[in-house]
Enzyme design. Structure first.
Site, PDB file in Angstrom:
ATOM      1  N   ASN A   1      20.254  63.808   1.469  1.00  0.00           N
ATOM      2  CA  ASN A   1      20.941  63.009   2.484  1.00  0.00           C
ATOM      3  C   ASN A   1      22.259  62.513   1.893  1.00  0.00           C
ATOM      4  OD1 ASN A   1      21.744  61.166   4.399  1.00  0.00           O
ATOM      5  ND2 ASN A   1      20.073  59.711   4.036  1.00  0.00           N
ATOM      6  N   TRP A   2      23.345  63.162   2.306  1.00  0.00           N
ATOM      7  CA  TRP A   2      24.647  62.803   1.726  1.00  0.00           C
ATOM      8  C   TRP A   2      25.160  61.460   2.264  1.00  0.00           C
ATOM      9  CZ3 TRP A   2      28.445  67.605   1.536  1.00  0.00           C
ATOM     10  CH2 TRP A   2      27.863  68.616   0.771  1.00  0.00           C
ATOM     11  N   LYS A   3      24.571  60.993   3.347  1.00  0.00           N
ATOM     12  CA  LYS A   3      25.049  59.770   4.026  1.00  0.00           C
ATOM     13  C   LYS A   3      26.544  59.914   4.346  1.00  0.00           C
ATOM     14  CE  LYS A   3      21.531  57.340   1.479  1.00  0.00           C
ATOM     15  NZ  LYS A   3      20.940  56.091   1.083  1.00  0.00           N
TER      16      LYS A   3
ATOM     17  N   HIS B   1      15.946  56.720   9.640  1.00  0.00           N
ATOM     18  CA  HIS B   1      16.277  56.283   8.282  1.00  0.00           C
ATOM     19  C   HIS B   1      16.432  54.764   8.278  1.00  0.00           C
ATOM     20  CE1 HIS B   1      18.431  55.711   4.525  1.00  0.00           C
ATOM     21  NE2 HIS B   1      17.967  56.886   4.167  1.00  0.00           N
TER      22      HIS B   1
ATOM     23  N   GLU C   1      18.511  52.893   6.972  1.00  0.00           N
ATOM     24  CA  GLU C   1      19.882  52.400   7.210  1.00  0.00           C
ATOM     25  C   GLU C   1      20.211  52.406   8.703  1.00  0.00           C
ATOM     26  OE1 GLU C   1      21.771  55.018   4.414  1.00  0.00           O
ATOM     27  OE2 GLU C   1      20.794  53.911   2.788  1.00  0.00           O
TER      28      GLU C   1
ATOM     29  N   GLU D   1       9.778  56.304   2.697  1.00  0.00           N
ATOM     30  CA  GLU D   1      10.891  55.761   1.917  1.00  0.00           C
ATOM     31  C   GLU D   1      10.772  54.236   1.864  1.00  0.00           C
ATOM     32  OE1 GLU D   1      14.424  58.572   1.764  1.00  0.00           O
ATOM     33  OE2 GLU D   1      14.661  57.429   3.602  1.00  0.00           O
TER      34      GLU D   1
ATOM     35  N   GLY E   1      18.383  53.534  -2.976  1.00  0.00           N
ATOM     36  CA  GLY E   1      19.683  53.210  -3.545  1.00  0.00           C
ATOM     37  C   GLY E   1      19.654  52.048  -4.529  1.00  0.00           C
TER      38      GLY E   1
ATOM     39  N   SER F   1      15.391  56.377  -4.676  1.00  0.00           N
ATOM     40  CA  SER F   1      15.779  56.482  -6.089  1.00  0.00           C
ATOM     41  C   SER F   1      15.024  57.583  -6.828  1.00  0.00           C
ATOM     42  CB  SER F   1      15.618  55.133  -6.806  1.00  0.00           C
ATOM     43  OG  SER F   1      16.470  54.176  -6.222  1.00  0.00           O
TER      44      SER F   1
ATOM     45  N   GLY G   1      18.843  60.721  -1.773  1.00  0.00           N
ATOM     46  CA  GLY G   1      20.158  60.187  -1.418  1.00  0.00           C
ATOM     47  C   GLY G   1      21.152  60.430  -2.544  1.00  0.00           C
ATOM     48  N   GLY G   2      21.360  59.397  -3.369  1.00  0.00           N
ATOM     49  CA  GLY G   2      22.388  59.444  -4.418  1.00  0.00           C
ATOM     50  C   GLY G   2      22.364  60.716  -5.258  1.00  0.00           C
TER      51      GLY G   2
END
Ligand code: PEP
Length: 252
Positions: A9-11, A97, A99, A169, A175, A215, A236-237
């Site tokens: 997930n590049w966001k 998600h 977010e 998640e 994150g 993470s 993610g990251g």
């Protein structure tokens, strides 16, 4: 054997040029270290779909979206429909998600609608669930996750349910660098599978891919993925660094 999936997930990250570089690096690294029996999915911002789909034609990666409109079409400025995603050869879509729940007040009822429009257009929903820290501290995390799943997905008929992917998640892990331990992940994944078994039966529960997100990185992926009910990750990251993402995709 269940499908294994690693989705990045590049966001809202990467300029056009950076996105192109990352896809190139990913492609090279995946060619060198192609994971076997793993679906590797990249979910870039929608403006980069065309570029990502060009890479997906190599067959090494598939493209996913980060969100979809709950509506079919019409006067919904800024929205992207499931039909549009499908027309772009987008094969997966993240829904619910944390977010989007937090910054866009997305509800389980809307996640249910989004899941429906995606299934209608043959896109695989990756449906996210997970508790916030205070809910885990109060020991109500199982209840919270069960309610998210039942409100968003229990209206589906078993044939449709069999097409989805769930991503657990824990919000406190996203994150933050505070990854769930493999035991915490396994405990919740087993609970999710049991919840699904009670509603949809053993066969469907056994085949459901449940991804862990929060993470997950090149160092801890192997321990997480070695758990019996962890079928991959939503990353993610670490998906923004080609070699890390490819290491994760090879961590089974
Ligand atoms: C995510 O946003 O879905 C996620 C898992 O992020 P990170 O890996 O950066 O915690």
């Amino acid at each position: 054997m269940r499908r294994k999936i690693v989705a990045g997930n590049w966001k809202m990250n990467k300029s056009f040029a950076e996105a192109e570089d990352l896809l190139n690096e990913l492609y090279d690294a995946l060619e060198e270290q192609t994971p076997s029996n793993v679906d590797v999915v990249v979910c870039p911002p929608s403006i980069y779909f065309e570029m990502a789909v060009d890479f997906s034609e190599t067959g090494i990666i598939s493209v996913g979206a980060q969100d979809v409109s709950k509506y079919e079409n019409g006067a919904y400025t800024g929205e992207i429909s499931a039909q549009m995603l499908s027309g772009m050869q987008v094969e997966y879509c993240i829904v619910g998600h944390s977010e989007r729940r937090k910054y866009h007040s997305e509800t389980d009822a809307e996640i249910a609608q989004k899941t429906d429009v995606l299934l209608k257009h043959d896109i695989t929903p990756i449906v996210c669930c997970g508790e916030i820290l205070s809910e885990r501290e109060k020991n109500i995390h199982f209840e919270v996750v069960k309610k998210q799943i039942s409100d968003a997905l229990f209206h589906l008929d078993p044939l449709d349910f069999a097409k989805i992917i769930i991503a657990y998640e824990p919000v406190w892990a996203i994150g933050t660098g505070h990854t769930a331990t493999p035991e915490q992940a396994q405990e919740m994944h087993a609970f999710i599978r049991k919840t699904i078994e009670e509603k949809f039966g053993k066969e469907i529960a056994k085949k459901l891919p449940i991804l862990y997100g929060g993470s997950c990185n090149a160092k801890n992926a192997k321990d997480l993925f070695s758990q019996a009910d962890v079928d991959g990750g939503l990353i993610g990251g670490a998906s923004l660094v080609a070699q890390d993402f490819v290491t994760i995709a090879n961590a089974f």
